[in-house]
Every structure is written in C-alpha cells, then in structure tokens.
Design a protein around this motif. Structure first.
Motif, PDB file in Angstrom:
ATOM      1  N   ASP A   1       0.806  -1.194  -0.075  1.00 28.19           N
ATOM      2  CA  ASP A   1       0.001   0.066  -0.014  1.00 28.19           C
ATOM      3  C   ASP A   1       0.860   1.344   0.145  1.00 28.19           C
ATOM      4  O   ASP A   1       0.478   2.499   0.107  1.00 28.19           O
ATOM      5  CB  ASP A   1      -1.104  -0.063   1.207  1.00 28.19           C
ATOM      6  CG  ASP A   1      -1.925  -1.361   1.177  1.00 28.19           C
ATOM      7  OD1 ASP A   1      -2.392  -1.467   0.428  1.00 28.19           O
ATOM      8  OD2 ASP A   1      -1.994  -1.802   2.212  1.00 28.19           O
ATOM      9  N   GLY A   2       2.163   1.076  -0.324  1.00 31.65           N
ATOM     10  CA  GLY A   2       3.112   2.266  -0.117  1.00 31.65           C
ATOM     11  C   GLY A   2       3.423   2.906  -1.711  1.00 31.65           C
ATOM     12  O   GLY A   2       4.096   3.792  -1.523  1.00 31.65           O
ATOM     13  N   LEU A   3       3.451   2.171  -2.648  1.00 28.33           N
ATOM     14  CA  LEU A   3       3.857   2.496  -3.873  1.00 28.33           C
ATOM     15  C   LEU A   3       3.049   3.772  -4.215  1.00 28.33           C
ATOM     16  O   LEU A   3       1.640   3.550  -4.497  1.00 28.33           O
ATOM     17  CB  LEU A   3       3.814   1.472  -4.880  1.00 28.33           C
ATOM     18  CG  LEU A   3       5.088   0.379  -4.603  1.00 28.33           C
ATOM     19  CD1 LEU A   3       4.845  -0.726  -5.099  1.00 28.33           C
ATOM     20  CD2 LEU A   3       6.405   1.238  -4.561  1.00 28.33           C
ATOM     21  N   MET A   4       3.449   4.925  -4.656  1.00 24.21           N
ATOM     22  CA  MET A   4       2.471   5.943  -5.266  1.00 24.21           C
ATOM     23  C   MET A   4       2.634   6.083  -6.483  1.00 24.21           C
ATOM     24  O   MET A   4       1.536   6.417  -7.053  1.00 24.21           O
ATOM     25  CB  MET A   4       3.111   7.207  -4.504  1.00 24.21           C
ATOM     26  CG  MET A   4       2.786   7.258  -2.692  1.00 24.21           C
ATOM     27  SD  MET A   4       1.127   6.820  -2.370  1.00 24.21           S
ATOM     28  CE  MET A   4       0.301   8.442  -2.717  1.00 24.21           C
ATOM     29  N   THR A   5       3.807   5.961  -7.297  1.00 20.97           N
ATOM     30  CA  THR A   5       3.934   6.238  -8.462  1.00 20.97           C
ATOM     31  C   THR A   5       3.420   5.151  -9.419  1.00 20.97           C
ATOM     32  O   THR A   5       3.910   3.996  -9.188  1.00 20.97           O
ATOM     33  CB  THR A   5       5.357   6.799  -8.722  1.00 20.97           C
ATOM     34  OG1 THR A   5       5.981   7.654  -7.889  1.00 20.97           O
ATOM     35  CG2 THR A   5       5.644   7.203 -10.211  1.00 20.97           C
ATOM     36  N   GLN A   6       2.833   5.283 -10.484  1.00 15.86           N
ATOM     37  CA  GLN A   6       2.518   4.548 -11.249  1.00 15.86           C
ATOM     38  C   GLN A   6       3.438   3.848 -12.151  1.00 15.86           C
ATOM     39  O   GLN A   6       4.472   4.850 -12.557  1.00 15.86           O
ATOM     40  CB  GLN A   6       1.519   4.884 -12.530  1.00 15.86           C
ATOM     41  CG  GLN A   6      -0.032   5.390 -12.087  1.00 15.86           C
ATOM     42  CD  GLN A   6      -0.860   5.962 -12.959  1.00 15.86           C
ATOM     43  OE1 GLN A   6      -0.594   5.794 -14.103  1.00 15.86           O
ATOM     44  NE2 GLN A   6      -2.108   6.115 -12.427  1.00 15.86           N
ATOM     45  N   LYS A   7       3.961   2.678 -12.193  1.00 11.05           N
ATOM     46  CA  LYS A   7       5.099   1.965 -12.636  1.00 11.05           C
ATOM     47  C   LYS A   7       5.318   2.641 -14.359  1.00 11.05           C
ATOM     48  O   LYS A   7       6.498   2.583 -14.467  1.00 11.05           O
ATOM     49  CB  LYS A   7       4.993   0.506 -12.854  1.00 11.05           C
ATOM     50  CG  LYS A   7       3.959  -0.072 -13.759  1.00 11.05           C
ATOM     51  CD  LYS A   7       4.118  -1.728 -13.530  1.00 11.05           C
ATOM     52  CE  LYS A   7       3.019  -2.102 -14.671  1.00 11.05           C
ATOM     53  NZ  LYS A   7       3.126  -3.603 -14.491  1.00 11.05           N
ATOM     54  N   GLU A   8       4.324   2.831 -14.861  1.00  2.83           N
ATOM     55  CA  GLU A   8       4.549   3.323 -16.234  1.00  2.83           C
ATOM     56  C   GLU A   8       5.343   4.575 -16.258  1.00  2.83           C
ATOM     57  O   GLU A   8       5.769   4.955 -17.412  1.00  2.83           O
ATOM     58  CB  GLU A   8       3.232   3.201 -16.941  1.00  2.83           C
ATOM     59  CG  GLU A   8       2.560   1.936 -17.217  1.00  2.83           C
ATOM     60  CD  GLU A   8       1.643   1.397 -15.979  1.00  2.83           C
ATOM     61  OE1 GLU A   8       1.486   2.406 -15.193  1.00  2.83           O
ATOM     62  OE2 GLU A   8       1.168   0.419 -16.053  1.00  2.83           O
ATOM     63  N   LYS A   9       5.175   5.171 -15.203  1.00  6.35           N
ATOM     64  CA  LYS A   9       5.751   6.625 -15.303  1.00  6.35           C
ATOM     65  C   LYS A   9       7.013   6.650 -14.608  1.00  6.35           C
ATOM     66  O   LYS A   9       7.712   7.736 -14.508  1.00  6.35           O
ATOM     67  CB  LYS A   9       4.990   7.506 -14.384  1.00  6.35           C
ATOM     68  CG  LYS A   9       3.280   7.745 -14.854  1.00  6.35           C
ATOM     69  CD  LYS A   9       3.381   8.178 -16.228  1.00  6.35           C
ATOM     70  CE  LYS A   9       1.858   8.339 -16.587  1.00  6.35           C
ATOM     71  NZ  LYS A   9       1.684   8.862 -17.990  1.00  6.35           N
ATOM     72  N   VAL A  10       7.559   5.689 -14.019  1.00  4.78           N
ATOM     73  CA  VAL A  10       8.838   5.585 -13.551  1.00  4.78           C
ATOM     74  C   VAL A  10      10.095   5.257 -14.676  1.00  4.78           C
ATOM     75  O   VAL A  10       9.874   4.241 -15.372  1.00  4.78           O
ATOM     76  CB  VAL A  10       8.942   4.163 -12.493  1.00  4.78           C
ATOM     77  CG1 VAL A  10      10.291   4.324 -11.792  1.00  4.78           C
ATOM     78  CG2 VAL A  10       7.869   4.553 -11.193  1.00  4.78           C
ATOM     79  N   PRO A  11      11.069   5.837 -14.691  1.00  7.72           N
ATOM     80  CA  PRO A  11      12.157   5.947 -15.489  1.00  7.72           C
ATOM     81  C   PRO A  11      12.687   4.570 -15.468  1.00  7.72           C
ATOM     82  O   PRO A  11      12.933   3.995 -14.356  1.00  7.72           O
ATOM     83  CB  PRO A  11      13.242   7.207 -15.214  1.00  7.72           C
ATOM     84  CG  PRO A  11      12.311   8.016 -14.463  1.00  7.72           C
ATOM     85  CD  PRO A  11      11.426   7.288 -13.780  1.00  7.72           C
ATOM     86  N   ASN A  12      13.051   4.105 -16.533  1.00  9.69           N
ATOM     87  CA  ASN A  12      13.654   2.658 -16.543  1.00  9.69           C
ATOM     88  C   ASN A  12      14.755   2.491 -15.702  1.00  9.69           C
ATOM     89  O   ASN A  12      15.100   1.462 -15.034  1.00  9.69           O
ATOM     90  CB  ASN A  12      14.171   2.287 -17.993  1.00  9.69           C
ATOM     91  CG  ASN A  12      12.879   1.931 -18.822  1.00  9.69           C
ATOM     92  OD1 ASN A  12      11.723   1.621 -18.433  1.00  9.69           O
ATOM     93  ND2 ASN A  12      13.117   2.020 -20.170  1.00  9.69           N
ATOM     94  N   LYS A  13      15.596   3.602 -15.616  1.00 10.47           N
ATOM     95  CA  LYS A  13      16.878   3.268 -14.768  1.00 10.47           C
ATOM     96  C   LYS A  13      16.538   3.100 -13.247  1.00 10.47           C
ATOM     97  O   LYS A  13      17.083   2.363 -12.508  1.00 10.47           O
ATOM     98  CB  LYS A  13      17.882   4.708 -15.059  1.00 10.47           C
ATOM     99  CG  LYS A  13      19.261   4.290 -14.111  1.00 10.47           C
ATOM    100  CD  LYS A  13      19.858   5.810 -14.250  1.00 10.47           C
ATOM    101  CE  LYS A  13      21.238   5.767 -13.566  1.00 10.47           C
ATOM    102  NZ  LYS A  13      22.150   6.770 -13.976  1.00 10.47           N
TER     103      LYS A  13
END
Length: 304
Positions: free
Chosen positions: A273-285
């Motif tokens: 329940d802690g992850l806030m950012t959508q994975k598609e928006k996270v830079p690959n690095k």
C-alpha cells in the motif's frame, strides 16, 4: 536457489547486522564469504553466509570487520539491498548504545520499540528519481521479532544484568558523542537509549520488506550523568567486549526460534500500500534499481 526471484518465507534467510564490537558471529558452520555488487555501491564488507542447524544466516559487519566506516559513512542502502538480494527477510541488529535513564545500567540490554531521529546526513530511502513510496513507520521495529528477542534475552541475561522491554532509541549523527545539554534534552523527551545507526537501517529495511529488530547493548551512561565518568572510547570498548558474549548467545537462540516459527511481519508487505507512482511513469533506470523490492507489485522489470 535464485534469491533474486520471489520466494516464500520458508526459503528465507536471517540477517545479522553486527555493530561495534561484533565483527563476526560465533556458532555458524560452513562459512563462506560473498562479495555483492549493488546499485547503491559496495556494502560495508563481504557478507558471510553460514548455517545454524536448519537455517542459513547472513552476517554483515555494518562498520566493516576492521571498523573503518563512521556511522555517517556506513553504506546503509548497499547493506540492506545486499542482504535482501541474498534472501534475507528478517534482520537482527545487535548494537552498542548509551543509556539515557538511571535504571538502564551499563551492561544491561534494551529491545527498543520506537525511534526519534536526529541524523541529518543519511540517505533514508531507496525511492527517488521518479519513484515515490510512503511506507508506514508507526511501529518501526517488527513486533514479532522484538517479542522473540525479549523472551529469549530475559532467559539468557547474566545475574545482575537486566533486559528492558521497549523504549525510545534516540538516533544521533555522530561520530562524536553528545554534549551534556543534548543528552539532557533527550532525557526530557523520555528517550531510553542513544545510538548512531539503527534508525537508518530500520527505515531502509521496511522499504525492502525485511522485518527488523534491535538488541541495544548498553556500554555507558551518556554524559548527562555527572556522577559517572564522561564517556570514553576505553570505557565503551571494555563494555563492548563484556556485552559481545551475551549478545552472541541471544542472537543464536533467537535465530533458532525464527527458524522454527518463521514469523510473519507487517514489514513483509510494506510496499503493498506504499507505492505511489504508477510503474509506467517510472524511468527505466529507476525501475531497474528498485526491481528487487517492487517486482511483486510492478512485475519483473526485465520481463516487462
């Protein structure tokens, strides 16, 4: 077994982060050393993996086996990442502390249950550079692990020495000890012990979904007590040696109990329940660096 992939607690290892005076751990068999490269640099030392009956234990000296890292310099993120990469899901942290209360005497031990953080030069999160997570730290130590340490520690403490249940651990930056004014301030806040490392480890361990508990071993009264000698390295080292033998026995017995019970912890799903950012928006690095922790929720990065 490939510990970089998801696995159950039945497959997990136990980690021990040895503090000042505890640069190795007695009782482990079939020891081997492993050098781990991490996205956050080198850990404090090679990790030593050994067996204790039917469970594998991973030991790491947080300051290095020759005590070459100050509390500020300890590569905390690399240490926690390395332990998690080797399948560690429980961490026991025996560490030296000073006492802030009269009833907690040198050579006593404390299993703390809360922190106040006064550090200011530490990286306190794995999450940055395009990824945000907010994990709960309301109970920063694992309640189940702490309960085991208390139950076992009370039975193994030598006569005349006491194990104290709970209390606030004041985390200071170091490496110098407190001023008397600071020490008295922390006492007025109700803090029980003062140390320099555990808070940073506990924060990162929670993000890494590792249960964490501390066995705080008292070496001295902090400088608030003018009836006692001011804190000196010589005093601390003498008491470290006395604490090490008892601490090692408590660690071994607690590890055996963990092996039998494999206790679950809220920490083991801290990111759910802690992850806030959508994975598609996270830079690959960033995704790649965090994959060890986030793959149960975001999927394996290499396969996405």
């Amino acid at each position: 077994m490939d510990y970089s992939k998801p696995f159950s607690l039945e497959d997990a290892r136990i980690g021990v982060l040895g503090g000042s005076g505890l640069y190795s751990m007695e009782g482990l068999e079939n020891l081997r050393e492993v050098e781990v490269d991490t996205p956050y640099g080198k850990p404090s030392d090679d990790l030593r993996i050994g067996s204790l009956e039917d469970i594998e234990v991973v030991f790491l000296a947080r300051h290095g086996r020759n005590h070459t890292f100050t509390p500020t310099e300890v590569p905390y993120r690399a240490n926690i990442w390395a332990l998690r990469s080797l399948g560690v899901r429980w961490i026991l942290s025996p560490s030296a502390v000073g006492s802030l209360q009269e009833e907690i005497r040198p050579l006593d031990m404390v299993v703390p249950d809360q922190f106040i953080d006064r550090t200011h030069q530490r990286p306190l999160s794995f999450f940055a550079n395009g990824a945000v997570a907010h994990v709960s730290m309301a109970d920063p130590f694992c309640l189940n692990l702490s309960r085991l340490l208390i139950e076992i520690g009370e039975k193994l403490m030598p006569e005349g020495r006491q194990l104290h249940r709970g209390g606030i651990y004041l985390a200071m930056e170091g490496p110098a000890f407190s001023t008397r004014a600071e020490s008295n301030l922390y006492r007025s806040w109700g803090c029980k012990v003062i140390g320099m490392t555990n808070h940073t480890e506990a924060r990162l361990a929670r993000e890494a979904e590792i249960a964490y508990a501390s066995l705080s071993m008292v070496t001295d009264y902090d400088c608030w007590s003018q009836e006692q000698s001011n804190v000196s390295v010589e005093m601390v080292i003498d008491n470290l040696k006395s604490n090490a033998e008892v601490g090692n026995r408590i660690m071994i017995s607690t590890i055996q109990k963990i092996a039998q019970t494999r206790p679950k912890s809220e920490a083991h799903t801290a990111l759910r329940d802690g992850l806030m950012t959508q994975k598609e928006k996270v830079p690959n690095k960033t995704r790649k660096k965090l994959d060890l922790f986030t793959s149960p929720y975001w999927g394996n990065f290499e396969q996405s």
